[in-house]
Motif scaffolding. Structure first.
Motif, PDB file in Angstrom:
ATOM      1  N   ASN A 250     -19.169 -64.041 -12.818  1.00  0.00           N
ATOM      2  CA  ASN A 250     -18.067 -63.266 -12.393  1.00  0.00           C
ATOM      3  C   ASN A 250     -18.454 -61.977 -12.568  1.00  0.00           C
ATOM      4  OD1 ASN A 250     -16.328 -65.262 -12.042  1.00  0.00           O
ATOM      5  ND2 ASN A 250     -15.868 -65.580 -14.773  1.00  0.00           N
ATOM      6  N   ASP A 251     -19.960 -61.591 -13.383  1.00  0.00           N
ATOM      7  CA  ASP A 251     -19.279 -60.334 -13.994  1.00  0.00           C
ATOM      8  C   ASP A 251     -20.158 -59.210 -12.653  1.00  0.00           C
ATOM      9  OD1 ASP A 251     -18.811 -60.624 -17.069  1.00  0.00           O
ATOM     10  OD2 ASP A 251     -20.815 -59.836 -17.468  1.00  0.00           O
ATOM     11  N   LEU A 252     -21.422 -60.203 -12.112  1.00  0.00           N
ATOM     12  CA  LEU A 252     -21.624 -59.767 -11.247  1.00  0.00           C
ATOM     13  C   LEU A 252     -20.468 -59.873  -9.894  1.00  0.00           C
ATOM     14  CD1 LEU A 252     -25.009 -58.941 -10.741  1.00  0.00           C
ATOM     15  CD2 LEU A 252     -25.210 -60.992  -9.509  1.00  0.00           C
ATOM     16  N   LYS A 257     -17.715 -55.761  -5.997  1.00  0.00           N
ATOM     17  CA  LYS A 257     -16.330 -54.881  -6.028  1.00  0.00           C
ATOM     18  C   LYS A 257     -16.602 -53.410  -6.202  1.00  0.00           C
ATOM     19  CE  LYS A 257     -12.668 -57.202  -6.574  1.00  0.00           C
ATOM     20  NZ  LYS A 257     -12.046 -58.436  -7.442  1.00  0.00           N
ATOM     21  N   LEU A 258     -17.139 -53.643  -7.447  1.00  0.00           N
ATOM     22  CA  LEU A 258     -16.935 -52.150  -8.173  1.00  0.00           C
ATOM     23  C   LEU A 258     -17.922 -50.918  -7.234  1.00  0.00           C
ATOM     24  CD1 LEU A 258     -17.123 -52.212 -11.862  1.00  0.00           C
ATOM     25  CD2 LEU A 258     -15.338 -51.464 -10.894  1.00  0.00           C
ATOM     26  N   ASN A 259     -18.570 -52.126  -6.821  1.00  0.00           N
ATOM     27  CA  ASN A 259     -20.116 -50.902  -5.894  1.00  0.00           C
ATOM     28  C   ASN A 259     -18.781 -50.758  -4.764  1.00  0.00           C
ATOM     29  OD1 ASN A 259     -22.943 -50.101  -4.744  1.00  0.00           O
ATOM     30  ND2 ASN A 259     -21.327 -51.620  -3.329  1.00  0.00           N
ATOM     31  N   ASN A 260     -18.236 -51.774  -4.298  1.00  0.00           N
ATOM     32  CA  ASN A 260     -17.417 -51.465  -2.948  1.00  0.00           C
ATOM     33  C   ASN A 260     -16.630 -50.490  -2.776  1.00  0.00           C
ATOM     34  OD1 ASN A 260     -19.828 -53.746  -1.443  1.00  0.00           O
ATOM     35  ND2 ASN A 260     -17.797 -54.748  -1.645  1.00  0.00           N
ATOM     36  N   GLU A 261     -15.766 -50.624  -3.742  1.00  0.00           N
ATOM     37  CA  GLU A 261     -14.472 -49.378  -4.308  1.00  0.00           C
ATOM     38  C   GLU A 261     -15.038 -48.249  -4.018  1.00  0.00           C
ATOM     39  OE1 GLU A 261     -12.834 -51.366  -7.187  1.00  0.00           O
ATOM     40  OE2 GLU A 261     -11.964 -53.391  -6.102  1.00  0.00           O
ATOM     41  N   TYR A 262     -16.472 -48.201  -4.694  1.00  0.00           N
ATOM     42  CA  TYR A 262     -16.900 -46.296  -4.902  1.00  0.00           C
ATOM     43  C   TYR A 262     -17.753 -46.385  -3.605  1.00  0.00           C
ATOM     44  CZ  TYR A 262     -20.043 -42.959  -6.184  1.00  0.00           C
ATOM     45  OH  TYR A 262     -19.716 -41.598  -6.589  1.00  0.00           O
ATOM     46  N   TYR A 263     -17.145 -47.002  -2.736  1.00  0.00           N
ATOM     47  CA  TYR A 263     -18.367 -46.580  -1.628  1.00  0.00           C
ATOM     48  C   TYR A 263     -16.933 -46.191  -0.523  1.00  0.00           C
ATOM     49  CZ  TYR A 263     -23.094 -46.504  -2.412  1.00  0.00           C
ATOM     50  OH  TYR A 263     -24.106 -45.911  -3.247  1.00  0.00           O
ATOM     51  N   ASN A 289     -28.280 -56.942  -8.422  1.00  0.00           N
ATOM     52  CA  ASN A 289     -28.854 -57.959  -9.673  1.00  0.00           C
ATOM     53  C   ASN A 289     -30.032 -57.744 -10.928  1.00  0.00           C
ATOM     54  OD1 ASN A 289     -27.547 -59.240  -7.494  1.00  0.00           O
ATOM     55  ND2 ASN A 289     -28.481 -59.649  -6.594  1.00  0.00           N
ATOM     56  N   THR A 290     -31.204 -56.789 -10.165  1.00  0.00           N
ATOM     57  CA  THR A 290     -32.514 -56.617 -11.439  1.00  0.00           C
ATOM     58  C   THR A 290     -31.417 -56.034 -12.508  1.00  0.00           C
ATOM     59  OG1 THR A 290     -33.457 -55.791  -9.851  1.00  0.00           O
ATOM     60  CG2 THR A 290     -34.173 -55.793 -11.707  1.00  0.00           C
ATOM     61  N   ILE A 291     -30.593 -55.465 -12.168  1.00  0.00           N
ATOM     62  CA  ILE A 291     -30.052 -53.903 -13.495  1.00  0.00           C
ATOM     63  C   ILE A 291     -29.218 -55.200 -13.717  1.00  0.00           C
ATOM     64  CG2 ILE A 291     -28.206 -52.642 -14.070  1.00  0.00           C
ATOM     65  CD1 ILE A 291     -29.309 -51.196 -12.251  1.00  0.00           C
ATOM     66  N   TYR A 292     -28.375 -56.410 -13.723  1.00  0.00           N
ATOM     67  CA  TYR A 292     -27.522 -57.034 -14.256  1.00  0.00           C
ATOM     68  C   TYR A 292     -28.693 -57.884 -14.891  1.00  0.00           C
ATOM     69  CZ  TYR A 292     -24.377 -61.257 -15.092  1.00  0.00           C
ATOM     70  OH  TYR A 292     -24.190 -62.434 -15.266  1.00  0.00           O
ATOM     71  N   ASN A 293     -29.118 -58.505 -14.748  1.00  0.00           N
ATOM     72  CA  ASN A 293     -30.489 -59.821 -15.186  1.00  0.00           C
ATOM     73  C   ASN A 293     -31.138 -58.862 -16.762  1.00  0.00           C
ATOM     74  OD1 ASN A 293     -29.930 -61.873 -13.217  1.00  0.00           O
ATOM     75  ND2 ASN A 293     -31.388 -61.729 -12.375  1.00  0.00           N
ATOM     76  N   ILE A 294     -31.591 -57.452 -16.523  1.00  0.00           N
ATOM     77  CA  ILE A 294     -32.207 -56.702 -17.456  1.00  0.00           C
ATOM     78  C   ILE A 294     -31.033 -56.636 -18.605  1.00  0.00           C
ATOM     79  CG2 ILE A 294     -33.156 -55.078 -18.448  1.00  0.00           C
ATOM     80  CD1 ILE A 294     -34.599 -54.670 -15.698  1.00  0.00           C
ATOM     81  N   PHE A 295     -29.725 -56.727 -18.289  1.00  0.00           N
ATOM     82  CA  PHE A 295     -28.818 -56.069 -19.092  1.00  0.00           C
ATOM     83  C   PHE A 295     -27.889 -57.272 -19.693  1.00  0.00           C
ATOM     84  CE2 PHE A 295     -23.906 -55.598 -19.680  1.00  0.00           C
ATOM     85  CZ  PHE A 295     -24.675 -54.987 -20.816  1.00  0.00           C
ATOM     86  N   LYS A 296     -28.250 -58.090 -18.855  1.00  0.00           N
ATOM     87  CA  LYS A 296     -28.200 -59.249 -19.748  1.00  0.00           C
ATOM     88  C   LYS A 296     -28.881 -60.819 -20.504  1.00  0.00           C
ATOM     89  CE  LYS A 296     -23.721 -59.973 -18.515  1.00  0.00           C
ATOM     90  NZ  LYS A 296     -22.470 -60.436 -20.044  1.00  0.00           N
ATOM     91  N   ASN A 297     -30.242 -59.540 -20.290  1.00  0.00           N
ATOM     92  CA  ASN A 297     -31.307 -60.647 -20.788  1.00  0.00           C
ATOM     93  C   ASN A 297     -32.402 -59.832 -21.959  1.00  0.00           C
ATOM     94  OD1 ASN A 297     -30.773 -63.931 -19.976  1.00  0.00           O
ATOM     95  ND2 ASN A 297     -31.347 -62.437 -18.169  1.00  0.00           N
TER      96      ASN A 297
END
Length: 676
Positions: A250-252, A257-263, A289-297
């Motif tokens: 869900n976080d991803l 969605k935030l990225n799309n809305e920002y642009y 995806n990479t930042i998310y995987n690093i942040f979560k792990n």
């Protein structure tokens, strides 16, 4: 009057003219030949008149400046070896020339001599402590050294935890850390398998491909995420009663969605046509995806993605990878630094919008972007060359680069990188892949590697091609050895603005003056395509790319004006209505074969070039299918050639995809012929 005054005046005159050429804003040559000519003429004058000159500090400093200016010109033109030679000569004349030590340091770092580079920059700092560029270069070297230490730790961990049957680890000053073969590996054999740390489908494939097995599926067979519309999973991969969030967190989903809305909110123009409406390019999806995987792990040292019989990676493994450096040596590197800053600001805003202050810091995000940029791999279809995805495969970064590599890779249905031998690899031979498109001409390859991977390529292929030529004598049509620094090259003061001052002497003694490249009057391709194969040298690699680009955009080329055809004869040849697409693709294939096999590779079927030739044969295959009279026997023959070039291992592991592409269209054509 001082005995040296007239000589100093003459040498200064050449120096000033060279500086004037360097300062011209509209000089279109990347390698500023006119500036080089004047600096070389100043040096030549000194060497010719040396017996009449009283050598003193003033003269030595002046000649040192000429050589350091020459070093800068070569450096900006990506002629690293010549730049290093010029900086060395500059230091011989004046060992207090900080600029010469600075240029020397950059050249040595590009040649991976980091110890020597540090010694040079330390000397530059001892002379000019306040020079910001010099300090930046030292900081970059410290960053590189720290990266190398971290990479050693990662490699040692892999060796402890993974069983590597086919490869071993080597370390040397010249090559760094790299993989070698433990035994003879035959062409087509699998070498190793590497699981992705992060993976991202190309924008236009997101709605057509499963985000788990990465296979194209029918719309009826895909379950899409209704919230972000940036993920789909097929019914075969999704277990019954399992929520979609197990495969697409869900976080991803929210971050997409935030990225799309920002642009959308900021009306940013998306260069990628496939993503204009979506706002989420495959590059940004891979960053997220990479930042998310690093942040979560980040507190977990276990592998993020685990696949049987594949080398996996943890967060620490990724953070220990080399980063693309924030250089400021040339315009493209400065542009990258600016682009990285902008991406960092945007991604920090997106992650903070969702996670608040607990997210990664700005410098951490910047480092991740640079790691992805330096180490990610694109995934193209095995026969059509369409880029379908990008992924970060940490262990693959320890395969060294070569422009005549002995291995290649594809991505299997689990997103795993399968590295295989594209030619026979002898025991103890280094495992190499190509980091860039290796059918580009040598100057383009070296530039891409400098800007993208921080090194100057001196592989056998680059060394071979850089000794070849693009110049042909106007009088006798002989090929002229015109490599910069070659004895067949002499410098003469330009008589007009069109002349560079570079003059080439052909084997029969004729002189040809090199002209400033004028993009508005491009006469680089005066001969038609069938004559290209006679030029068994560097020129083919340039013409192959122009030929292919025009052929792929043939409809546009046909609409060019008579004036445009006049200045670009190749375009007129490509637009000739008597030439079918298939005829032109056959000429392209013959051109590629002739260019490759005249070099260091005896047989294209036994080299990595076979991978790229598959794409050209597939284009020929498609063009034949579109012709009104189907040539079934020829189509079957090309199909067999494609499968042979792929090798049995690659074909068998991708058989459903390949057969679907080849047999579907061929079956339609056979049925059409029967009906007629």
């Amino acid at each position: 009057m001082d005995i040296n005054s007239n000589h100093i005046k003459k040498i200064n005159d050449f120096k000033d003219k060279g500086n004037k050429e360097f300062n011209k804003e509209k000089n279109k040559d990347k390698l500023n030949k006119r500036a080089i000519t004047y600096f070389q003429l100043g040096i030549k004058y000194f060497n010719d008149e040396k017996h009449k000159i009283e050598i003193n500090d003033q003269i030595n400093k002046l000649i040192s400046i000429l050589y350091s200016n020459l070093s800068l010109m070569y450096l900006k033109g990506d002629e690293i070896i010549l730049s290093l030679e010029a900086s060395n000569k500059s230091i011989e004349f004046n060992n207090q020339n900080s600029k010469a030590f600075y240029y020397q340091s950059i050249c040595k770092s590009y040649l991976c001599d980091y110890k020597g580079s540090m010694e040079s920059i330390d000397k530059a700092i001892s002379i000019s402590k306040q020079d910001e560029k010099v300090v930046q270069q030292r900081n970059r070297l410290i960053e590189i050294t720290n990266n190398k230490v971290k990479e050693d730790v990662y490699f040692e961990n892999v060796l402890k935890n993974q069983k590597l049957e086919n490869v071993a680890y080597e370390n040397s000053i010249e090559k760094g850390r790299y993989l070698i073969s433990k035994r003879l590996i035959k062409r087509g054999e699998e070498i190793l398998r590497i699981a992705p740390f992060s993976f991202s489908l190309n924008g236009k494939y997101v709605s057509k491909f499963c985000g788990v097995c990465y296979q194209k599926k029918s719309i009826d067979n895909l379950l899409k995420c209704k919230d972000c519309d940036d993920f789909a999973i097929c019914k075969e991969c999704k277990a019954p009663n399992e929520p979609l969030s197990k495969y697409h967190p869900n976080d991803l989903c929210v971050l997409y969605k935030l990225n799309n809305e920002y642009y959308k909110m900021n009306n940013f123009e998306i260069a990628n046509e496939d993503n204009k409406e979506r706002g989420l390019t495959d590059e940004r999806r891979l960053y997220i995806n990479t930042i998310y995987n690093i942040f979560k792990n980040k507190t977990n040292n276990k592998a993020v993605v685990e696949v049987d019989n594949a080398i996996s990676s943890s967060v620490i493994d990724v953070l220990n990878l080399s980063k693309k450096l924030l250089n400021h040596t040339n315009e493209s590197q400065r542009a990258y630094s600016d682009s990285t800053k902008m991406k960092t600001d945007i991604l920090e805003l997106i992650f903070k919008s969702f996670y608040g202050a607990n997210t990664l810091k700005k410098d951490e995000i910047s480092n991740i972007i640079r790691i992805v940029d330096c180490n990610s791999h694109g995934y193209s279809d095995v026969i059509s060359q369409k880029k379908k995805a990008s992924g970060l495969y940490p262990f693959s970064c320890y395969t060294n680069h070569s422009c005549i590599p002995n291995s290649d890779y594809f991505i299997d249905k689990h997103g795993v990188m399968v590295l295989y031998a594209s030619s026979d690899i002898q025991e103890s031979e280094a495992i190499t892949i190509s980091y860039i498109y290796f059918l580009n001409r040598v100057e383009k390859r070296r530039k891409d590697l400098l800007n993208g991977h921080n090194f100057f390529c001196t592989c056998d292929q680059c060394s071979f091609q850089s000794s070849l030529t693009e110049e042909v004598c106007d009088k006798c049509n002989e090929i002229i050895p015109s490599t910069i620094g070659n004895s067949n090259l002499v410098y003469k003061e330009p008589k007009s603005l069109k002349e560079t001052g570079f003059n080439y002497i052909c084997p029969k003694g004729h002189t040809k003056s090199s002209l400033v490249y004028d993009i508005d009057n491009d006469q680089l391709y005066p001969t038609i395509a069938e004559n290209y194969s006679k030029c068994k040298d560097l020129r083919n690699f340039r013409k192959i790319n122009i030929f292919k680009e025009m052929l792929e955009n043939r409809d546009f080329v046909k609409k060019l004006t008579p004036r445009e055809f006049e200045v670009t004869p190749l375009a007129k040849y490509i637009a000739n209505p008597k030439k079918s697409n298939s005829m032109l693709f056959e000429e392209l294939i013959n051109l590629v074969r002739g260019s490759v096999e005249c070099g260091l590779t005896k047989s294209i079927e036994e080299s990595n070039y076979s991978t790229y030739l598959v794409y050209d044969y597939y284009d020929l295959y498609k063009s034949l299918l579109l012709e009104s009279k189907p040539q079934i026997l020829k189509l079957n023959s090309i199909r067999d050639i494609i499968i042979k070039l792929l090798t049995p291992m690659v074909y068998n592991q991708n058989k459903p995809r390949i057969d679907k592409k080849l047999n579907k269209h061929l079956s339609n054509k056979i049925n059409l012929k029967k009906n007629k």
